[in-house]
Design an enzyme around this catalytic site. Structure first.
Site, PDB file in Angstrom:
ATOM      1  CG  ASP A  50     -10.525 -25.002 -16.418  1.00 10.35           C
ATOM      2  OD1 ASP A  50     -11.600 -24.756 -15.850  1.00 10.35           O
ATOM      3  OD2 ASP A  50      -9.626 -25.715 -15.909  1.00 10.35           O
ATOM      4  CB  SER A  51     -16.266 -24.120 -17.505  1.00  9.85           C
ATOM      5  OG  SER A  51     -16.233 -22.708 -17.415  1.00  9.85           O
ATOM      6  CG  ASP A  89      -9.845 -21.290 -14.712  1.00 10.97           C
ATOM      7  OD1 ASP A  89      -9.486 -20.897 -13.582  1.00 10.97           O
ATOM      8  OD2 ASP A  89     -10.939 -21.839 -14.924  1.00 10.97           O
ATOM      9  CE  LYS A 119     -11.250 -20.310 -11.310  1.00  6.47           C
ATOM     10  NZ  LYS A 119     -11.100 -21.782 -11.430  1.00  6.47           N
ATOM     11  CD  GLU A 121      -9.440 -26.756 -11.115  1.00  5.63           C
ATOM     12  OE1 GLU A 121      -9.204 -27.971 -10.910  1.00  5.63           O
ATOM     13  OE2 GLU A 121     -10.284 -26.354 -11.921  1.00  5.63           O
ATOM     14  CD  GLU A 188     -16.702 -26.274  -9.061  1.00  2.00           C
ATOM     15  OE1 GLU A 188     -15.670 -25.656  -9.393  1.00  2.00           O
ATOM     16  OE2 GLU A 188     -17.416 -26.911  -9.869  1.00  2.00           O
TER      17      GLU A 188
HETATM   18  O1  KIV Z   1     -13.884 -22.939 -15.148  1.00  2.00           O
HETATM   19  C1  KIV Z   1     -14.838 -22.487 -14.493  1.00  2.00           C
HETATM   20  O2  KIV Z   1     -15.893 -22.137 -15.024  1.00  2.00           O
HETATM   21  C2  KIV Z   1     -14.687 -22.387 -13.045  1.00  2.00           C
HETATM   22  C3  KIV Z   1     -15.902 -22.012 -12.249  1.00  2.00           C
HETATM   23  C4  KIV Z   1     -16.773 -23.200 -12.082  1.00  2.00           C
HETATM   24  C5  KIV Z   1     -15.558 -21.404 -10.960  1.00  2.00           C
HETATM   25  O3  KIV Z   1     -13.636 -22.619 -12.521  1.00  2.00           O
END
Ligand code: KIV
Length: 270
Positions: A50-51, A89, A119, A121, A188
């Site tokens: 989600d980055s 994510d 994924k 969090e 992280e």
């Molecule tokens: O969204 C992302 O890029 C991440 C990484 C920093 C692990 O979760």
């Protein structure tokens, strides 16, 4: 050196890599062209993170990106990839509310992108969501430590779990994710000693970002390691290129060639 030996990376392959001490390489990607390069290079895991909210859409945080947008990025990546395991994510607000919503979000990701895993969090707080997703046969990767979707709670991007109480909670959460059946976890920006302790305490592979070298693998945001982003320089980030400058140079040259009628030349026309 040529590391890739398996034809297709699965969650099972990652578990075997941990057992034999082979480090896992993971990078983010959000589009077809970049994902194709990563896969050809032999990356083990591609995270459609989600980055994307930051590096693709230009937001300050990962909070605004939507499930539909993550599905668009995920499907683009999956179309390019033959070998790597693709993980997508679940964005903020699509799994924290209740476990039914979490399952629906995960099902949409799996059906509409063709990815192999999701994924999420968090630990204890989202236990029911993780259980429900896992019970539908969807592999789950956890994410603990500096979890960017909680940035407004943290108020800062400093290293997490330096204090004993937070370190203990992180260890408990990692063990919980392991017991629930997550196939891996991202840690992280936490102290390297804690990350190593967690890695030795759980069966699932531990992938670090700013978590030192005592883990089972590493992940970086592609745009950061390629030097496409410039404004962000944490200690853990190794830049392998300065693509911002390289691309800028190419564009400056193109502008020059267009303005001076150097491009196109006679061979470049019909
Ligand atoms: O969204 C992302 O890029 C991440 C990484 C920093 C692990 O979760």
């Amino acid at each position: 050196m040529n590391f890739p030996t398996v034809k297709k990376v699965t969650t099972h392959v990652l578990a075997e890599m941990k057992l034999r001490g082979e480090k896992i390489s993971m990078l983010t990607a959000y589009d077809y062209s970049m994902a194709k390069i990563l896969d050809h290079a032999g990356i083990d895991v591609i995270l459609v993170g989600d980055s994307a909210s930051n590096v693709m859409a230009g937001y300050d945080t990962t909070i605004p990106i939507t499930l539909d947008e993550m599905i668009y990025h995920g499907a683009s990546v999956v179309r390019a990839v033959k070998r790597a395991l693709v993980v997508v994510d679940l964005p903020f607000g699509t799994y924290q509310g209740n476990s039914k919503e979490a399952l629906n979000s995960a099902i949409r990701i799996m059906k509409e992108t063709g990815a192999s895993a999701v994924k999420l969090e968090g630990g204890e707080e989202i236990k029911e969501s993780i259980q429900r997703i896992l019970s539908a046969g969807i592999p789950v990767m956890g994410h603990l430590g500096l979890t960017p979707q909680s940035i407004h709670k943290f108020g800062t991007y400093v290293v997490r779990a330096r204090e004993e109480k937070e370190a203990q909670k992180l260890m408990n959460d990692a063990k919980l994710l392991d017991e629930l059946g997550c196939f891996a976890v991202v840690l992280e920006k936490i102290p390297a000693t804690l990350a190593e302790k967690v890695t030795k305490s759980v069966r699932m592979p531990v992938i670090g970002i700013g978590a030192g070298r005592g883990v089972d693998g590493q992940v970086l945001v592609l745009h950061d390691m390629l030097g496409l982003t410039t404004e962000f320089s944490p200690r853990f980030l190794r830049r392998y290129h300065n693509l911002f400058e390289e691309i800028k140079k190419a564009v400056v040259n193109y502008i020059h060639d267009v303005k001076t009628l150097d491009f196109p030349n006679e061979k470049e026309q019909y």
